[in-house]
Enzyme design. Structure first.
Site, PDB file in Angstrom:
ATOM      1  N   GLY A  83      -8.159 -30.281 -22.205  1.00 43.76           N
ATOM      2  CA  GLY A  83      -9.157 -30.817 -23.129  1.00 43.76           C
ATOM      3  C   GLY A  83      -8.805 -32.209 -23.628  1.00 43.76           C
ATOM      4  O   GLY A  83      -9.690 -33.059 -23.801  1.00 43.76           O
ATOM      5  N   GLU A  87     -13.839 -26.637 -26.045  1.00 39.57           N
ATOM      6  CA  GLU A  87     -13.503 -25.298 -26.551  1.00 39.57           C
ATOM      7  C   GLU A  87     -12.153 -24.951 -25.927  1.00 39.57           C
ATOM      8  O   GLU A  87     -12.079 -24.529 -24.778  1.00 39.57           O
ATOM      9  CB  GLU A  87     -14.610 -24.324 -26.154  1.00 39.57           C
ATOM     10  CG  GLU A  87     -14.660 -23.106 -27.030  1.00 39.57           C
ATOM     11  CD  GLU A  87     -14.048 -21.911 -26.370  1.00 39.57           C
ATOM     12  OE1 GLU A  87     -12.890 -21.606 -26.730  1.00 39.57           O
ATOM     13  OE2 GLU A  87     -14.695 -21.297 -25.501  1.00 39.57           O
ATOM     14  N   GLY A 118     -10.969 -24.530 -21.799  1.00 40.25           N
ATOM     15  CA  GLY A 118      -9.685 -24.329 -21.121  1.00 40.25           C
ATOM     16  C   GLY A 118      -8.540 -24.689 -22.046  1.00 40.25           C
ATOM     17  O   GLY A 118      -8.671 -24.600 -23.270  1.00 40.25           O
ATOM     18  N   SER A 119      -7.449 -25.146 -21.458  1.00 42.56           N
ATOM     19  CA  SER A 119      -6.244 -25.412 -22.243  1.00 42.56           C
ATOM     20  C   SER A 119      -6.408 -26.688 -23.076  1.00 42.56           C
ATOM     21  O   SER A 119      -7.225 -27.562 -22.755  1.00 42.56           O
ATOM     22  CB  SER A 119      -5.052 -25.575 -21.317  1.00 42.56           C
ATOM     23  OG  SER A 119      -5.214 -26.755 -20.559  1.00 42.56           O
TER      24      SER A 119
HETATM   25  C1  UN1 Z   1     -13.219 -17.371 -24.334  1.00 41.69           C
HETATM   26  O1  UN1 Z   1     -12.194 -16.678 -24.320  1.00 41.69           O
HETATM   27  O2  UN1 Z   1     -13.226 -18.512 -23.803  1.00 41.69           O
HETATM   28  O3  UN1 Z   1     -15.292 -13.979 -28.645  1.00 41.69           O
HETATM   29  C2  UN1 Z   1     -14.500 -16.926 -24.877  1.00 41.69           C
HETATM   30  C3  UN1 Z   1     -14.935 -13.531 -27.551  1.00 41.69           C
HETATM   31  C4  UN1 Z   1     -15.874 -13.711 -26.385  1.00 41.69           C
HETATM   32  C5  UN1 Z   1     -15.798 -15.088 -25.840  1.00 41.69           C
HETATM   33  C6  UN1 Z   1     -14.424 -15.606 -25.560  1.00 41.69           C
HETATM   34  N1  UN1 Z   1     -17.226 -13.448 -26.821  1.00 41.69           N
HETATM   35  O4  UN1 Z   1     -13.879 -12.957 -27.388  1.00 41.69           O
END
Ligand code: UN1
Length: 509
Positions: free
Chosen positions: A245, A262, A240-241
């Site tokens: 995080g 992430e 998320g943002s």
């Molecule tokens: C995301 O936006 O959290 O690489 C994941 C990509 C995708 C996954 C994005 N396979 O754009």
């Protein structure tokens, strides 16, 4: 619109949002609506879980972990194989729901479910490859090796933009590793999560697996906070943002737990004078407007050599003029809506700020009006020529706004590409081997993902996915990302009749 997919996925108007496997419960918290950004209609309602209900789920998960961890990894892999099969059978229906609830194009909704199927296949293979290393001991008749054991309860906090795939990257790997999972999905896309839990629970039940292998808790930030602070959850994976995080990471860190973060990206493509321009335009276009600019890998900045920036701007203008914006379930359309009105406001505010700072308009943004756009969430993808150091350019705005930035030398382009707080995805478009290698070298991109002649978005599941700096440092999905879901143990075995000490120490009495 044909909404048969809702009944295929066994979704009701009023859905229960807490599940321990197949045991469903009603939340005791406030009721929320899932509203489709496609047409503004309510798809269904869910009552949120309270913190107390979250803790009940954790108690059951902790118990069921003790059973699950004793099932051999390849047998757990076999169950994940069947889960992958169940998603294959439900791909059409779930892809439609993701598209309708989140607003991404149907192709991308189906593509997201395909990512789930692919990670299931990956996890099945992995279930026979959870390898450690063996080392040579410095002592005679000693053997050293390392092994990986299951960790326990894994908490998964996922975002609205990939409402199902990101959970599966975490859950499917965690399951083969012997962990049990509690999923807190985004409150913006609860039905996609409920549908997944229903699909998984049937497979678990058919295999007589412990119920709490897969748990779902639809709750608000208080549940996320409880999870982050919960010492019974050794790993919290959060997508998320950066703001979210930082608070999750701090809470998990304060109890010395593990987190896999992430977070935001501010991804750029460098286009050099030696690029294949046609390819560069397609890469930039999909990266900037795909998923209406709501991927964490979306292309936000194009750093273009000053000798070709006018040509690139012209070509982009032509390409943008051909974009079809509208109902994402209609396969003719390229771009759907933003997730909600709040996202529309963020888009408008970012545009206003860019202009205040001196941005030159290439394609202006606006909210689209008319019957086709009655949800109020459809916007015009916009392009502005800016300087990299503008405050708004340094931020991640989750919307289809592309910033054009000019450069003179490749060193300058790379410096600009790196000069943002985030470090997720990056790319260079060039047919020149020296330029490409420089971009990938120690002196090149500082991102977790660096590509040559493809855009920033659309990573494959086989690689480790994640980024540096304010992106949070976590890696999920492919490569050896599985290791974070396990605890590593170093073992030394003495099969001799003496007890020699390490480093040659003598300890005689
Ligand atoms: C995301 O936006 O959290 O690489 C994941 C990509 C995708 C996954 C994005 N396979 O754009």
């Amino acid at each position: 619109m044909n909404l048969n997919f809702l009944s295929q996925l066994k979704l009701e108007h009023e859905n229960l949002g807490i599940a321990i496997g197949n045991q469903w419960q009603r939340g005791n918290g406030p009721k929320i609506k899932s509203t489709s950004p496609v047409n503004g209609n309510t798809i269904g309602e869910v009552q949120l879980a309270t913190e107390e209900q979250y803790h009940q789920v954790v108690d059951q998960a902790r118990k069921d972990f003790l059973e699950w961890r004793n099932i051999p990894a390849p047998k757990r892999g076999e169950i994940v194989r069947q889960i992958g099969e169940a998603f294959r059978q439900n791909k059409e229906a779930l892809g439609h729901l993701v598209s309708y609830e989140m607003g991404k194009s149907l192709q991308e909704g189906l593509g997201e479910v395909q990512e789930m199927i692919d990670i299931a296949d990956f996890a099945v293979g992995l279930s026979r490859q959870l390898h450690g290393l063996t080392m040579h001991s410095e002592r005679p008749q000693h053997r050293m090796y390392e092994q990986y054991h299951p960790l326990g309860v894994v908490g998964i906090i996922s975002a609205f933009n990939f409402p199902v795939a990101v959970w599966s990257w975490n859950a499917f790997l965690a399951w083969v590793c012997g962990d049990v999972c509690i999923w807190k999905p985004s409150e913006k896309t609860p039905l996609s999560a409920i549908a997944c839990q229903k699909i998984v629970q049937e497979v678990l039940q058919a295999n007589h697996a412990p119920a709490a292998v897969s748990c779902l808790v639809v709750g608000d930030a208080s549940v996320g906070k409880a999870m982050a602070n919960d010492k019974h959850v050794p790993l919290v994976s959060a997508t998320g943002s950066t703001k979210m995080g930082k608070s999750v990471g701090a809470a998990v860190g304060a109890r010395l737990g593990k987190s896999l973060l992430e977070l935001g990206g501010n991804n750029a493509i460098i286009i050099t004078p030696e690029a294949d321009l046609e390819m560069s335009i397609i890469g930039a276009l999909f990266g900037a407007v795909g998923t209406c600019g709501q991927r964490c890998t979306s292309t936000r900045r194009l750093i273009v050599h000053e000798s070709i920036i006018e040509t690139v701007a012209e070509k982009l203008k032509n390409a943008y003029a051909q974009l079809k914006i509208g109902n994402p379930l209609d396969t003719e359309n390229h771009v759907g809506p933003l997730i909600d009105k709040e996202a529309v406001n963020n888009y408008l505010n970012a545009i206003a700020k860019a202009k205040e700072e001196g941005a030159e308009v290439i394609i202006d943004g606006k909210v689209l009006e008319g019957e086709r756009y009655s949800s109020g969430c459809y916007v015009q993808p916009a392009i502005f020529k800016v300087e990299n150091e503008y405050k708004i350019v340094q931020e991640e705005t989750f919307a289809p706004i592309l910033y054009l930035i000019s450069y003179n030398s490749l060193e300058e382009a790379i410096a600009k590409q790196n000069d943002v707080p985030q470090g997720l995805s990056s790319a260079i478009m060039t047919l020149n081997m020296r330029e490409a290698e420089q971009f990938l070298s120690t002196n090149g991109s500082d991102c977790g993902i660096a590509n040559v002649n493809i855009g920033t978005s659309g990573a494959e599941i086989g690689g480790a996915f994640g980024g540096e700096k304010e992106t949070g440092g976590g890696r999920e999905s492919g490569s050896d990302a599985w290791k974070i879901y396990m605890r590593r143990q170093t073992n030394t075995m003495n099969y001799g009749s003496n007890l020699p000490l390490a480093q040659g120490i003598e300890f005689n009495i």
